[in-house]
Design a protein around this motif. Structure first.
Motif, PDB file in Angstrom:
ATOM      1  N   ALA A  27      -4.084 -21.176 -12.879  1.00 59.83           N
ATOM      2  CA  ALA A  27      -4.133 -20.855 -11.446  1.00 59.83           C
ATOM      3  C   ALA A  27      -3.327 -19.596 -11.151  1.00 59.83           C
ATOM      4  O   ALA A  27      -3.761 -18.730 -10.367  1.00 59.83           O
ATOM      5  N   ALA A  28      -2.150 -19.471 -11.736  1.00 56.50           N
ATOM      6  CA  ALA A  28      -1.332 -18.284 -11.512  1.00 56.50           C
ATOM      7  C   ALA A  28      -2.038 -17.039 -12.020  1.00 56.50           C
ATOM      8  O   ALA A  28      -1.977 -15.964 -11.390  1.00 56.50           O
ATOM      9  N   HIS A  29      -2.726 -17.150 -13.108  1.00 55.65           N
ATOM     10  CA  HIS A  29      -3.461 -16.014 -13.665  1.00 55.65           C
ATOM     11  C   HIS A  29      -4.593 -15.615 -12.735  1.00 55.65           C
ATOM     12  O   HIS A  29      -4.820 -14.413 -12.473  1.00 55.65           O
ATOM     13  N   ALA A  30      -5.289 -16.610 -12.180  1.00 58.43           N
ATOM     14  CA  ALA A  30      -6.397 -16.309 -11.264  1.00 58.43           C
ATOM     15  C   ALA A  30      -5.877 -15.642  -9.987  1.00 58.43           C
ATOM     16  O   ALA A  30      -6.483 -14.686  -9.476  1.00 58.43           O
ATOM     17  N   ARG A  31      -4.750 -16.141  -9.481  1.00 57.52           N
ATOM     18  CA  ARG A  31      -4.164 -15.553  -8.259  1.00 57.52           C
ATOM     19  C   ARG A  31      -3.747 -14.110  -8.516  1.00 57.52           C
ATOM     20  O   ARG A  31      -3.991 -13.224  -7.679  1.00 57.52           O
ATOM     21  N   ALA A  32      -3.142 -13.849  -9.642  1.00 54.01           N
ATOM     22  CA  ALA A  32      -2.722 -12.485  -9.963  1.00 54.01           C
ATOM     23  C   ALA A  32      -3.923 -11.569 -10.140  1.00 54.01           C
ATOM     24  O   ALA A  32      -3.866 -10.385  -9.771  1.00 54.01           O
ATOM     25  N   ARG A  33      -4.993 -12.094 -10.697  1.00 51.26           N
ATOM     26  CA  ARG A  33      -6.191 -11.272 -10.874  1.00 51.26           C
ATOM     27  C   ARG A  33      -6.784 -10.876  -9.519  1.00 51.26           C
ATOM     28  O   ARG A  33      -7.173  -9.711  -9.300  1.00 51.26           O
ATOM     29  N   HIS A  34      -6.821 -11.837  -8.604  1.00 55.15           N
ATOM     30  CA  HIS A  34      -7.354 -11.527  -7.264  1.00 55.15           C
ATOM     31  C   HIS A  34      -6.450 -10.516  -6.553  1.00 55.15           C
ATOM     32  O   HIS A  34      -6.951  -9.593  -5.872  1.00 55.15           O
ATOM     33  N   ALA A  35      -5.118 -10.669  -6.678  1.00 58.68           N
ATOM     34  CA  ALA A  35      -4.196  -9.728  -6.035  1.00 58.68           C
ATOM     35  C   ALA A  35      -4.386  -8.324  -6.589  1.00 58.68           C
ATOM     36  O   ALA A  35      -4.364  -7.330  -5.844  1.00 58.68           O
ATOM     37  N   MET A  36      -4.573  -8.223  -7.878  1.00 59.29           N
ATOM     38  CA  MET A  36      -4.767  -6.906  -8.479  1.00 59.29           C
ATOM     39  C   MET A  36      -6.091  -6.308  -8.023  1.00 59.29           C
ATOM     40  O   MET A  36      -6.171  -5.102  -7.710  1.00 59.29           O
ATOM     41  N   GLU A  37      -7.135  -7.123  -7.974  1.00 54.51           N
ATOM     42  CA  GLU A  37      -8.433  -6.605  -7.520  1.00 54.51           C
ATOM     43  C   GLU A  37      -8.357  -6.117  -6.073  1.00 54.51           C
ATOM     44  O   GLU A  37      -8.966  -5.097  -5.708  1.00 54.51           O
ATOM     45  N   ASP A  38      -7.594  -6.859  -5.239  1.00 57.88           N
ATOM     46  CA  ASP A  38      -7.441  -6.426  -3.839  1.00 57.88           C
ATOM     47  C   ASP A  38      -6.664  -5.119  -3.757  1.00 57.88           C
ATOM     48  O   ASP A  38      -7.026  -4.209  -2.976  1.00 57.88           O
ATOM     49  N   ALA A  39      -5.608  -5.010  -4.555  1.00 56.41           N
ATOM     50  CA  ALA A  39      -4.832  -3.772  -4.546  1.00 56.41           C
ATOM     51  C   ALA A  39      -5.674  -2.606  -5.055  1.00 56.41           C
ATOM     52  O   ALA A  39      -5.583  -1.481  -4.520  1.00 56.41           O
ATOM     53  N   GLN A  40      -6.493  -2.841  -6.045  1.00 56.10           N
ATOM     54  CA  GLN A  40      -7.354  -1.783  -6.560  1.00 56.10           C
ATOM     55  C   GLN A  40      -8.374  -1.348  -5.500  1.00 56.10           C
ATOM     56  O   GLN A  40      -8.695  -0.162  -5.361  1.00 56.10           O
ATOM     57  N   ARG A  41      -8.898  -2.341  -4.729  1.00 54.92           N
ATOM     58  CA  ARG A  41      -9.858  -1.993  -3.655  1.00 54.92           C
ATOM     59  C   ARG A  41      -9.195  -1.131  -2.591  1.00 54.92           C
ATOM     60  O   ARG A  41      -9.762  -0.112  -2.154  1.00 54.92           O
ATOM     61  N   ARG A  42      -7.997  -1.524  -2.161  1.00 54.64           N
ATOM     62  CA  ARG A  42      -7.299  -0.758  -1.127  1.00 54.64           C
ATOM     63  C   ARG A  42      -6.926   0.644  -1.621  1.00 54.64           C
ATOM     64  O   ARG A  42      -6.966   1.623  -0.875  1.00 54.64           O
ATOM     65  N   LEU A  43      -6.575   0.749  -2.890  1.00 60.13           N
ATOM     66  CA  LEU A  43      -6.243   2.073  -3.437  1.00 60.13           C
ATOM     67  C   LEU A  43      -7.480   2.949  -3.477  1.00 60.13           C
ATOM     68  O   LEU A  43      -7.398   4.156  -3.155  1.00 60.13           O
ATOM     69  N   ALA A  44      -8.615   2.373  -3.809  1.00 62.34           N
ATOM     70  CA  ALA A  44      -9.840   3.170  -3.847  1.00 62.34           C
ATOM     71  C   ALA A  44     -10.190   3.696  -2.450  1.00 62.34           C
ATOM     72  O   ALA A  44     -10.605   4.866  -2.284  1.00 62.34           O
ATOM     73  N   GLU A  45     -10.027   2.865  -1.417  1.00 62.52           N
ATOM     74  CA  GLU A  45     -10.313   3.308  -0.047  1.00 62.52           C
ATOM     75  C   GLU A  45      -9.349   4.423   0.373  1.00 62.52           C
ATOM     76  O   GLU A  45      -9.738   5.397   1.030  1.00 62.52           O
ATOM     77  N   ALA A  46      -8.066   4.245   0.033  1.00 60.91           N
ATOM     78  CA  ALA A  46      -7.081   5.253   0.411  1.00 60.91           C
ATOM     79  C   ALA A  46      -7.387   6.590  -0.250  1.00 60.91           C
ATOM     80  O   ALA A  46      -7.215   7.668   0.366  1.00 60.91           O
ATOM     81  N   ARG A  47      -7.828   6.580  -1.463  1.00 61.91           N
ATOM     82  CA  ARG A  47      -8.149   7.821  -2.172  1.00 61.91           C
ATOM     83  C   ARG A  47      -9.361   8.503  -1.550  1.00 61.91           C
ATOM     84  O   ARG A  47      -9.466   9.750  -1.573  1.00 61.91           O
ATOM     85  N   ARG A  48     -10.270   7.727  -0.978  1.00 62.93           N
ATOM     86  CA  ARG A  48     -11.421   8.341  -0.313  1.00 62.93           C
ATOM     87  C   ARG A  48     -11.005   9.001   1.008  1.00 62.93           C
ATOM     88  O   ARG A  48     -11.574  10.007   1.435  1.00 62.93           O
TER      89      ARG A  48
END
Length: 360
Positions: A100-121
């Motif tokens: 469960a902790a691994h899944a939560r961390a994966r989702h957090a990283m994916e969300d951070a990656q999405r927000r970083l991609a938007e900011a770069r645009r």
């Protein structure tokens, strides 16, 4: 000399041992054989044991309570087969928590990656501060590191969970089981022994006197247990040139040539080792040799004298005993004919009625 008793017995005694009496004695029927030149071989008889290439005492990798036993002594198992199960309830809960902790961390990283991609645009349009972009990059890096840590934690918990099951590392037979249901076992404590029934070999101890004469590739013959009738061929695969200081022996290992049904680890084996250096010598059939309590060893040679065949005693020095022959190191010519049957009661100079060995 005037004693009548002495006169009565003296004449017959002289008559008994006179050459005339020997000449008048009927020729003794005997069987003779020719001495031969043969490659001299030293035959060494040894007792060994059939051993397995793999013989393991299995233990658990983690401490736990024995929950189930799938095998017992004498059962055959295959590689990877589960043979013992520890109570893994707590390990399963820890694994699920790590998952469960691994899944939560994966989702957090994916969300951070999405927000970083938007900011770069948006950054080229100056719709977002450069500092905010760098903060998002730092957040993604932290999330990736956390995900990597939790991935390792998940793998560790999976490994611990898997180690609650003891599996056969190779195929073989369970030799012994030393635990029961409900027992607590700890790492390092043997729970079972597993013996492979494939690739069996024979181990035997050879006196150090033969060190250097036994080499890899030497051929041997061996019998199993009390079976003296069937001899099997084998080949030396190792001669360990390190002697046991207590027994003054060294280890020689032999593998059978071909398949042998019924061959099992732990069986005793009687091994015949033939040692030779290719040298030839004079040898006579074993039946030609007569040994006396005083240590004398003789053979009766059949020799021609005055047109007749007579027996002559030869004091010999015997050597190695092999293949029904005995090496003669001295005392006999290499072309001699020796008596092999009827030699127990011969006398020196006695006439012989000889038949060649093997003739009818």
């Amino acid at each position: 000399m005037s004693n009548p008793f002495y006169r009565r017995w003296m004449v017959p005694a002289l008559f008994f041992f006179s050459p005339m009496t020997l000449a008048q004695t009927p020729a003794a029927p005997v069987v003779v054989a020719a001495a031969q030149q043969a490659e001299v071989v030293q035959v060494v008889q040894l007792t060994g044991t059939v051993t397995a290439q793999r013989d393991a005492r299995l233990s658990v990798a983690v401490a736990g309570l024995v929950e189930s036993l799938a095998v017992d002594a004498g059962d055959h198992v295959e590689t990877g087969e589960a043979i013992l199960q520890l109570d893994a309830e707590l390990a399963e809960q820890q694994y699920r928590a790590a998952e469960a902790a691994h899944a939560r961390a994966r989702h957090a990283m994916e969300d951070a990656q999405r927000r970083l991609a938007e900011a770069r645009r948006l950054a080229p349009q100056q719709s977002i501060a450069e500092t905010a972009v760098r903060d998002l990059e730092s957040e993604v890096a932290e999330d990736e590191a956390e995900l990597s840590r939790l991935r390792a934690e998940l793998a560790y918990r999976k490994g611990v969970l898997d180690r609650h099951t003891v599996r056969a590392p190779f195929s073989g037979v369970i030799g012994a089981r030393s635990v029961e249901l409900g027992e607590w076992v700890a790492p390092g404590a043997a729970v079972m022994s597993l013996v492979s029934t494939e690739d069996l070999r024979l181990d035997f101890q050879v006196p150090e006197d033969y060190l250097g004469r036994v080499a890899k590739g030497n051929k041997v013959q061996f019998n199993l247990g009390a079976d003296k009738e069937n001899a099997y061929p084998g080949t030396v695969i190792a001669a360990v040139p390190v002697t046991d200081p207590t027994a003054r022996t060294f280890l020689v290992r032999v593998v059978p040539t071909g398949e042998i049904s019924g061959l099992l680890p732990g069986m005793s084996a009687n091994v015949t080792l033939r040692l030779g250096d290719g040298q030839k010598g004079t040898a006579v059939p074993r039946d030609a040799i007569l040994r006396y309590p005083d240590g004398r060893v003789i053979v009766w040679e059949a020799v021609s004298e005055n047109g007749a065949l007579v027996a002559r005693e030869r004091l010999v020095q015997p050597g190695f005993d092999f293949d029904g022959l005995i090496e003669i190191r001295s005392g006999l010519d290499e072309n001699a004919r020796v008596v092999v049957e009827g030699n127990e009661t011969l006398r020196n100079g006695q006439a012989l009625d000889a038949r060649a060995s093997g003739a009818r």
